[in-house]
Design an enzyme around this catalytic site. Structure first.
Site, PDB file in Angstrom:
ATOM      1  N   ALA A 139      40.252  44.701  41.462  1.00 55.24           N
ATOM      2  CA  ALA A 139      41.439  44.837  42.311  1.00 55.24           C
ATOM      3  C   ALA A 139      41.961  43.457  42.675  1.00 55.24           C
ATOM      4  O   ALA A 139      41.199  42.493  42.714  1.00 55.24           O
ATOM      5  CB  ALA A 139      41.063  45.595  43.578  1.00 55.24           C
ATOM      6  N   GLY A 168      36.946  46.866  40.105  1.00 53.98           N
ATOM      7  CA  GLY A 168      37.883  47.823  39.514  1.00 53.98           C
ATOM      8  C   GLY A 168      38.003  47.637  38.011  1.00 53.98           C
ATOM      9  O   GLY A 168      38.326  48.590  37.291  1.00 53.98           O
ATOM     10  N   GLU A 184      35.270  49.600  36.681  1.00 53.74           N
ATOM     11  CA  GLU A 184      35.598  51.020  36.903  1.00 53.74           C
ATOM     12  C   GLU A 184      36.626  51.501  35.876  1.00 53.74           C
ATOM     13  O   GLU A 184      36.563  52.630  35.396  1.00 53.74           O
ATOM     14  CB  GLU A 184      36.098  51.221  38.335  1.00 53.74           C
TER      15      GLU A 184
HETATM   16  N1  CAA Z   1      41.932  39.193  43.124  1.00 51.59           N
HETATM   17  C1  CAA Z   1      42.752  38.180  43.421  1.00 51.59           C
HETATM   18  N2  CAA Z   1      42.554  36.916  43.034  1.00 51.59           N
HETATM   19  C2  CAA Z   1      41.460  36.682  42.301  1.00 51.59           C
HETATM   20  C3  CAA Z   1      40.549  37.685  41.947  1.00 51.59           C
HETATM   21  C4  CAA Z   1      40.820  39.002  42.383  1.00 51.59           C
HETATM   22  N3  CAA Z   1      40.031  40.025  42.077  1.00 51.59           N
HETATM   23  N4  CAA Z   1      39.568  37.137  41.221  1.00 51.59           N
HETATM   24  C5  CAA Z   1      39.844  35.825  41.126  1.00 51.59           C
HETATM   25  N5  CAA Z   1      40.993  35.546  41.778  1.00 51.59           N
HETATM   26  C6  CAA Z   1      41.668  34.250  41.860  1.00 51.59           C
HETATM   27  C7  CAA Z   1      40.870  33.224  42.637  1.00 51.59           C
HETATM   28  O1  CAA Z   1      41.144  33.293  44.013  1.00 51.59           O
HETATM   29  C8  CAA Z   1      41.366  31.941  42.014  1.00 51.59           C
HETATM   30  O2  CAA Z   1      42.617  31.663  42.591  1.00 51.59           O
HETATM   31  P1  CAA Z   1      43.128  30.144  42.767  1.00 51.59           P
HETATM   32  O3  CAA Z   1      43.198  29.587  41.390  1.00 51.59           O
HETATM   33  O4  CAA Z   1      44.429  30.294  43.458  1.00 51.59           O
HETATM   34  O5  CAA Z   1      42.077  29.482  43.591  1.00 51.59           O
HETATM   35  C9  CAA Z   1      41.591  32.307  40.564  1.00 51.59           C
HETATM   36  O6  CAA Z   1      41.712  33.719  40.550  1.00 51.59           O
HETATM   37  C10 CAA Z   1      40.448  31.921  39.639  1.00 51.59           C
HETATM   38  O7  CAA Z   1      39.249  32.405  40.192  1.00 51.59           O
HETATM   39  P2  CAA Z   1      37.898  31.555  40.147  1.00 51.59           P
HETATM   40  O8  CAA Z   1      38.178  30.153  40.576  1.00 51.59           O
HETATM   41  O9  CAA Z   1      36.879  32.320  40.882  1.00 51.59           O
HETATM   42  O10 CAA Z   1      37.627  31.553  38.579  1.00 51.59           O
HETATM   43  P3  CAA Z   1      36.242  31.650  37.814  1.00 51.59           P
HETATM   44  O11 CAA Z   1      36.578  31.552  36.397  1.00 51.59           O
HETATM   45  O12 CAA Z   1      35.270  30.682  38.382  1.00 51.59           O
HETATM   46  O13 CAA Z   1      35.652  33.105  38.125  1.00 51.59           O
HETATM   47  C11 CAA Z   1      35.722  35.512  38.382  1.00 51.59           C
HETATM   48  C12 CAA Z   1      36.323  34.267  37.691  1.00 51.59           C
HETATM   49  C13 CAA Z   1      34.266  35.676  37.957  1.00 51.59           C
HETATM   50  C14 CAA Z   1      36.535  36.698  37.984  1.00 51.59           C
HETATM   51  C15 CAA Z   1      35.772  35.305  39.911  1.00 51.59           C
HETATM   52  O14 CAA Z   1      37.071  34.902  40.274  1.00 51.59           O
HETATM   53  C16 CAA Z   1      35.427  36.514  40.703  1.00 51.59           C
HETATM   54  O15 CAA Z   1      34.276  36.777  40.938  1.00 51.59           O
HETATM   55  N6  CAA Z   1      36.465  37.253  41.169  1.00 51.59           N
HETATM   56  C17 CAA Z   1      36.298  38.388  42.032  1.00 51.59           C
HETATM   57  C18 CAA Z   1      35.790  39.574  41.283  1.00 51.59           C
HETATM   58  C19 CAA Z   1      35.630  40.730  42.224  1.00 51.59           C
HETATM   59  O16 CAA Z   1      34.985  40.652  43.230  1.00 51.59           O
HETATM   60  N7  CAA Z   1      36.253  41.857  41.857  1.00 51.59           N
HETATM   61  C20 CAA Z   1      36.183  43.034  42.659  1.00 51.59           C
HETATM   62  C21 CAA Z   1      37.444  43.133  43.435  1.00 51.59           C
HETATM   63  S1  CAA Z   1      37.369  44.499  44.554  1.00 51.59           S
HETATM   64  C22 CAA Z   1      37.677  45.847  43.594  1.00 51.59           C
HETATM   65  O17 CAA Z   1      37.850  45.765  42.412  1.00 51.59           O
HETATM   66  C23 CAA Z   1      37.736  47.103  44.399  1.00 51.59           C
HETATM   67  C24 CAA Z   1      38.078  48.325  43.692  1.00 51.59           C
HETATM   68  O18 CAA Z   1      37.393  49.296  43.835  1.00 51.59           O
HETATM   69  C25 CAA Z   1      39.258  48.444  42.875  1.00 51.59           C
END
Ligand code: CAA
Ligand code: NAI
Length: 719
Positions: free
Chosen positions: A61, A100, A103
């Site tokens: 998400a 998500g 999922e």
């Molecule tokens: N939503 C919004 N922004 C996100 C994001 C997300 N899910 N994941 C990453 N970003 C953004 C970061 O804030 C960052 O933004 P900036 O460049 O402005 O700082 C950019 O994307 C790059 O992220 P990272 O610096 O973390 O990049 P990375 O390559 O080191 O890691 C990643 C990539 C492993 C995907 C890591 O970003 C991460 O763990 N993201 C979150 C994943 C997560 O928790 N997903 C679950 C979301 S909740 C959900 O999905 C609920 C549901 O039931 C639908």
């Protein structure tokens, strides 16, 4: 936001296009809905492949949208539609399938993963749960024990592990998208009913209740007071005990309790704060995205004590050759053995071979003449450090960066004794340096932007969360620690016990209370610093009133504890008593109780009942108050930086967001009122006097923490 192509004449290829991680924003969900509808209704299309642009399937998400109202199509019905479709859908997972994103993959009928992909349901780390069917489908696919572990910890798994667990059907080293298209063509004639996870029965272990009970207890012990993992257990229980249609309702109810909770807000704030912290700006205008770091091909560490060893390991394990220096042969040999042992254990744990050939050990600074960067970690003694920096300035080539691991001394004073003050910077690691994730990069007024960029980038390369801070005694973390631990000592005077204070802090969420933590770190360290700064010991003027130093109230109890040879765990006695020197099982010590009673009666202090609320308020509001002063002084650029330092360096509970976020959650008005109240009661404790920035923010209507910067940007910045 989702691109549609027809490939191989009959496969609809849907590509999510929302860089950098193809998060499921409202526009992406809309794009998926539209393209899926087109694929399912087009008779030419026999199968569908979903992939993500730029080699990243989907990061879940869009967390930034959580703060606002839901816009665009909701995810759950959209995913149900994909699963229910009569055409096979294959997920081509490259990069990440998280939250998500996984999922979405779970509603596809097949999953192909690139061998470098990582998969997981990390929602729990954001204070929520996988509420798009993740808690119901994953247990049906891989069973309760494995699903429970992944959902309650949020751990990412590699493609290989995902294959073993049964999450994916195939792992490939080729382009996952191309492999998925071929796979989809072969799947056309196959029945889909057994591929719809929501229609399967969850394989249930016979000992379900015992398993859920054990996991619950484990969570309660490890993550005190954190709600999301417990809700995850309940959702997985529903997957085991209810039909899908009811389980999904339970998942949604549990999500509703978490979604707007303070814990979820705090954890999501932490996610972004961690990413914001690396984005530094100097008063010159130079910043993280316009300054190129130097490449570090070799490094040296001076001093192989507690810190130097861990720093050497941190460098070597990311492939940087290290020359380690000690002051005499015996210490060098001890250090050598320790570093090699640590590196070997670390490599074993990570399943790689130890890079011992990268290490060299020497007694001579002359051997450092060609290294790119030096990190000094000798005793915390300015005269000694200055002599080391003078010598380094002579022997190292002019381009070598000179860094200090001092925990609080003036970095600029060290820069001043060298021929290259612009190349001098603090790299303040935390103990144990090869384990702790935090690095404070201490920018002196003369540190160049390239030096800052290099230290920050080296920190990142070593896997540290690096935060650029200004140069003042104690920098950010240790400067804030003083008012916090001072309050704990004053509370002892007034009637509390170390165990009562620790319990209140641990119930708040700290892994260890302040006294337990001091016992672990060693009480002699702070005692030496206090002696050196004339707060205790022979340098104190005998005419000085006993509980008064340098113009303010002073509590000598910590010194009295040290005078008895009680230095904490290492001596088997400190604020607590341990079974043996080096023991970790802390027990309250009646001798400390006696010491406190004698002290109170000597100074005529009548002990009073102190509530946990007072403990928390006095310790944590004093901590945040110093944080406001640090922001005012320009030592930290933003509250997020302070919070990240406390989360990664001082064990501040993540579900509280950090001291500054916590203050904003309590309400700045309330923090101000309570500080005023305590300062009135203790006018001789300046740390309790509300800082001007706190007052200013309250006067401006207590803006949210992300907006504080607007109120401090005109102030002088040391960064
Ligand atoms: N939503 C919004 N922004 C996100 C994001 C997300 N899910 N994941 C990453 N970003 C953004 C970061 O804030 C960052 O933004 P900036 O460049 O402005 O700082 C950019 O994307 C790059 O992220 P990272 O610096 O973390 O990049 P990375 O390559 O080191 O890691 C990643 C990539 C492993 C995907 C890591 O970003 C991460 O763990 N993201 C979150 C994943 C997560 O928790 N997903 C679950 C979301 S909740 C959900 O999905 C609920 C549901 O039931 C639908
Ligand atoms: P330590 O006492 O464990 O180790 C210091 C080492 O430096 C000793 O092994 C000593 O022999 C060596 N040394 C002294 N003079 C030397 C010289 N001229 N050349 C080569 N080696 C020399 O001290 P520790 O705890 O490792 O601290 C080192 C520095 O790190 C200090 O500045 C301290 O303030 C800082 N620091 C300490 C932390 C901790 O938790 N111990 C945390 C963060 C920073």
């Amino acid at each position: 936001m989702a691109r549609y192509e027809l490939v191989k004449r009959s496969v609809a290829l849907i590509t999510l296009t929302n860089p950098p991680v193809n998060a499921l924003s409202s526009a992406v969900r809309h794009g998926i809905a539209k393209t899926m509808e087109r694929a399912l209704s087009d008779p030419k299309v026999t199968a569908v492949v979903i992939c993500g642009e730029n080699g990243r399937f989907c990061g879940g998400a869009d967390i930034r949208e959580f703060a606002g109202p839901l816009r665009g199509p909701p995810l759950v019905p959209l995913l149900d539609l994909i699963e229910a479709g009569e055409k096979p859908v294959v997920a081509a997972i490259e990069g990440v399938a998280l939250g998500g994103g996984l999922e979405l993959a779970l509603v596809c009928h097949y999953r192909i993963a690139h061998f470098k992909a990582r998969l997981g349901l990390p929602e729990v780390t954001l204070g929520i749960l996988p509420a798009a069917g993740g808690t119901q489908r994953l247990p049906r696919l891989i069973g309760i024990p494995a699903a429970l572990e992944l959902i309650t910890t949020g751990r990412h798994v590699s493609a290989q592990e995902a294959l073993k667990l049964g999450i994916v059907d195939q792992v490939t080293e080729q382009n996952a998208c191309e492999v998925a298209v071929e796979f989809a063509l072969r799947a056309i004639a196959k029945p889909l009913s057994s591929r719809r996870l929501s229609s399967l029965t969850t394989p249930c272990p016979p000992n379900l209740d015992a398993l859920l009970e054990a996991v619950t207890m484990q969570i309660q012990k490890k993550a005190r007071g954190v709600m999301a993992p417990l809700a995850c257990v309940q959702a997985v229980r529903a997957a085991a005990t209810m039909p899908y249609s009811q389980g999904i309702k339970r998942e949604s109810e549990l999500m509703a309790t978490l979604f707007h909770s303070g814990q979820a807000r705090a954890l999501q704030y932490c996610f972004f704060a961690e990413r914001t912290a690396g984005k530094w700006t100097l008063p010159s205008g130079a910043q993280w995205n316009d300054t190129k770091p130097r490449e570090i091909r070799s490094a040296a560490v001076i001093g192989l004590g507690t810190m130097g060893r861990g720093i050497a390991v941190s460098l070597a394990r990311v492939g940087i050759p290290v020359i380690a220096v000690e002051s005499d042969k015996k210490l060098l040999e001890t250090g050598r053995q320790m570093v090699i042992g640590m590196l070997e254990r670390d490599a074993k744990r990570r399943g790689v071979s130890a890079s011992l050939n990268l290490l060299k050990f020497t007694l001579s600074l002359e051997d450092l003449k060609d290294v790119d960067l030096v990190i000094e970690a000798v005793f915390e003694d300015m005269a000694l450090k200055k002599s080391v920096f003078r010598e380094l300035s002579k022997v190292c080539r002019p381009a070598t960066l000179l860094c200090t691991n001092t925990s609080g001394l003036d970095v600029d004073a060290l820069a001043g004794v060298t021929d290259r003050p612009q190349l001098v910077i603090g790299m303040h690691f935390f103990s144990p340096a090869h384990v702790m994730k935090l690095l404070e990069v201490v920018c002196g007024p003369r540190s160049s932007s390239e030096t800052v960029a290099t230290a920050m980038s080296l920190g990142k390369r070593m896997g540290k969360v690096s935060v650029a801070v200004g140069n003042c005694p104690g920098f950010v973390g240790n400067r804030m620690l003083k008012p916090y631990s001072d309050q704990a000592s004053f509370l002892l005077e007034e009637g509390a016990t170390p165990e009562q204070i620790d319990k209140a802090l641990e119930d708040f969420g700290f892994a260890m209370g302040v006294f337990r933590m001091s016992d672990l770190a060693g009480l002699d360290v702070g005692w030496r610093v206090r002696k050196e700064s004339g707060l205790t010991g022979p340098d104190v003027d005998p005419k000085n009133p006993p509980r008064w130093r340098q113009g303010r109230k002073y509590c000598p109890i910590p010194d009295m504890v040290c005078e008895q040879g009680r230095f904490g765990q290492k001596t088997g006695r400190g604020w607590y008593v341990y079974d043996k020197p080096g023991g970790t099982n802390a027990k309250p010590d009646p001798l400390i109780q006696n010491l406190l009673e004698t002290y109170r009666s000597r100074y005529g202090i009548k002990p009073r009942n102190i509530t946990d609320q007072e403990i928390i308020e006095r310790c944590l509001f004093a901590l945040a108050n110093e944080g406001f002063r640090i922001l005012e002084d320009g030592i930290a650029a933003r509250p997020e930086d302070i919070d990240v330092i406390y989360l990664f360096g001082y064990g501040f509970p993540r579900h509280r967001g950090g001291p500054m976020f916590y203050a904003s959650m309590v309400g700045l008005q309330r923090v101000l009122e309570r500080l005023e109240h305590y300062h009135q009661a203790h006018p001789d404790v300046p740390h309790l006097e509300p800082s001007p920035l706190l007052k200013k923010l309250v006067a401006c209507g207590s803006p949210p923490v992300q907006k504080w910067r607007e109120h401090i940007k005109t102030m002088h910045s040391h960064l």
